[in-house]
Design a protein around this motif. Structure first.
Motif, mmCIF file in Angstrom:
data_model
loop_
_atom_site.group_PDB
_atom_site.id
_atom_site.type_symbol
_atom_site.label_atom_id
_atom_site.label_comp_id
_atom_site.label_asym_id
_atom_site.label_seq_id
_atom_site.Cartn_x
_atom_site.Cartn_y
_atom_site.Cartn_z
ATOM 1 N N ALA A 40 0.918 -1.111 0.081
ATOM 2 C CA ALA A 40 -0.038 0.095 -0.219
ATOM 3 C C ALA A 40 0.936 1.109 -0.121
ATOM 4 C CB ALA A 40 -0.895 0.168 1.230
ATOM 5 N N ARG A 41 1.847 1.243 0.798
ATOM 6 C CA ARG A 41 2.881 2.405 0.700
ATOM 7 C C ARG A 41 3.248 2.633 -0.637
ATOM 8 N NH1 ARG A 41 8.768 1.908 1.833
ATOM 9 N NH2 ARG A 41 8.213 0.736 0.158
ATOM 10 N N ASP A 42 4.003 1.550 -1.255
ATOM 11 C CA ASP A 42 4.458 1.730 -2.589
ATOM 12 C C ASP A 42 3.568 2.134 -3.476
ATOM 13 O OD1 ASP A 42 7.004 1.503 -3.627
ATOM 14 O OD2 ASP A 42 6.225 -0.346 -5.061
ATOM 15 N N THR A 43 2.144 1.709 -3.394
ATOM 16 C CA THR A 43 1.209 2.151 -4.464
ATOM 17 C C THR A 43 1.034 3.729 -4.202
ATOM 18 O OG1 THR A 43 0.005 -0.028 -4.428
ATOM 19 C CG2 THR A 43 -1.285 1.902 -5.172
ATOM 20 N N LEU A 44 1.021 4.084 -2.914
ATOM 21 C CA LEU A 44 0.647 5.623 -2.725
ATOM 22 C C LEU A 44 1.655 6.375 -3.089
ATOM 23 C CD1 LEU A 44 -1.245 5.156 0.811
ATOM 24 C CD2 LEU A 44 -2.260 5.902 -1.258
ATOM 25 N N ARG A 45 2.930 5.898 -2.991
ATOM 26 C CA ARG A 45 4.165 6.734 -3.250
ATOM 27 C C ARG A 45 4.259 6.929 -4.858
ATOM 28 N NH1 ARG A 45 8.512 5.215 -6.067
ATOM 29 N NH2 ARG A 45 8.665 2.913 -5.876
ATOM 30 N N LEU A 46 3.940 5.897 -5.435
ATOM 31 C CA LEU A 46 4.053 5.783 -6.871
ATOM 32 C C LEU A 46 2.765 6.998 -7.385
ATOM 33 C CD1 LEU A 46 4.398 2.326 -8.049
ATOM 34 C CD2 LEU A 46 5.761 4.482 -8.916
#
Length: 178
Positions: A40-46
């Motif tokens: 989820a963190r990776d999706t949001l930062r992208l």
């Protein structure tokens, strides 16, 4: 507690002794906090257009090649720092690479390391990618040669799938930017 999270969303990071972590997590769960994990963190930062060290930038590429020119303090002109001469020469010559966003047109998920083509010409590669639940599309950062123009394709499992080149970030204030 520090507001140093790296997702593009409001949030905090908590540093505490390991012996206190389980008890704090139990209290947070009782208070209604939901776990989300690194995916989820990776999706949001992208979606927010935030680079990740080790994927989108590292010690082998310059800030100019990584879309991070805004992090270089060029002023005052007399300010000297390690690597300034090399970065200035690169800026004066024009960077041979640039970071951009990609949105996959078809089915599949963009992932780091996938090659980006225009016809038979290799343009570069995806540095980070994922499926965006907010956009219902696969999105990615890619480092490409400066001469790119549409149409492009990304090689996913020995198949080439069309993708659009878009500006980063993909989302701003909860809305798509492309």
């Amino acid at each position: 507690v520090a507001r140093t999270g790296y997702t593009g969303e409001d949030g905090v990071e908590i540093a505490l002794p390991a012996t206190a972590a389980v008890a704090l997590w139990q209290q947070l769960k009782v208070a209604g906090v939901q776990p989300c994990g690194l995916g989820a963190r990776d999706t949001l930062r992208l979606e927010a257009g935030m680079s990740l060290y080790g994927s989108d930038m590292n010690e082998t590429v310059t800030p100019l090649d990584s879309g991070l020119q805004w992090t270089v303090a060029w002023e005052p002109a007399t300010r000297d720092f390690v690597g300034r001469a090399a970065l200035q020469a690169q800026q004066d010559a024009g960077s041979a690479q640039f970071m951009t966003g990609l949105v996959l047109q078809g089915r599949g998920v963009l992932r780091g390391g996938q090659k980006v083509y225009q016809g038979e010409q290799l343009l570069g590669e995806v540095t980070s990618g994922t499926f965006s639940p907010s956009l219902q599309k696969s999105i990615a950062f890619a480092r490409l040669s400066a001469s790119v123009d549409a149409p492009i394709e990304v090689a996913i499992r020995d198949k080439r799938i069309a993708a659009d080149v878009v500006k980063i970030p993909f989302m701003k204030n909860g809305k798509a930017t492309f």
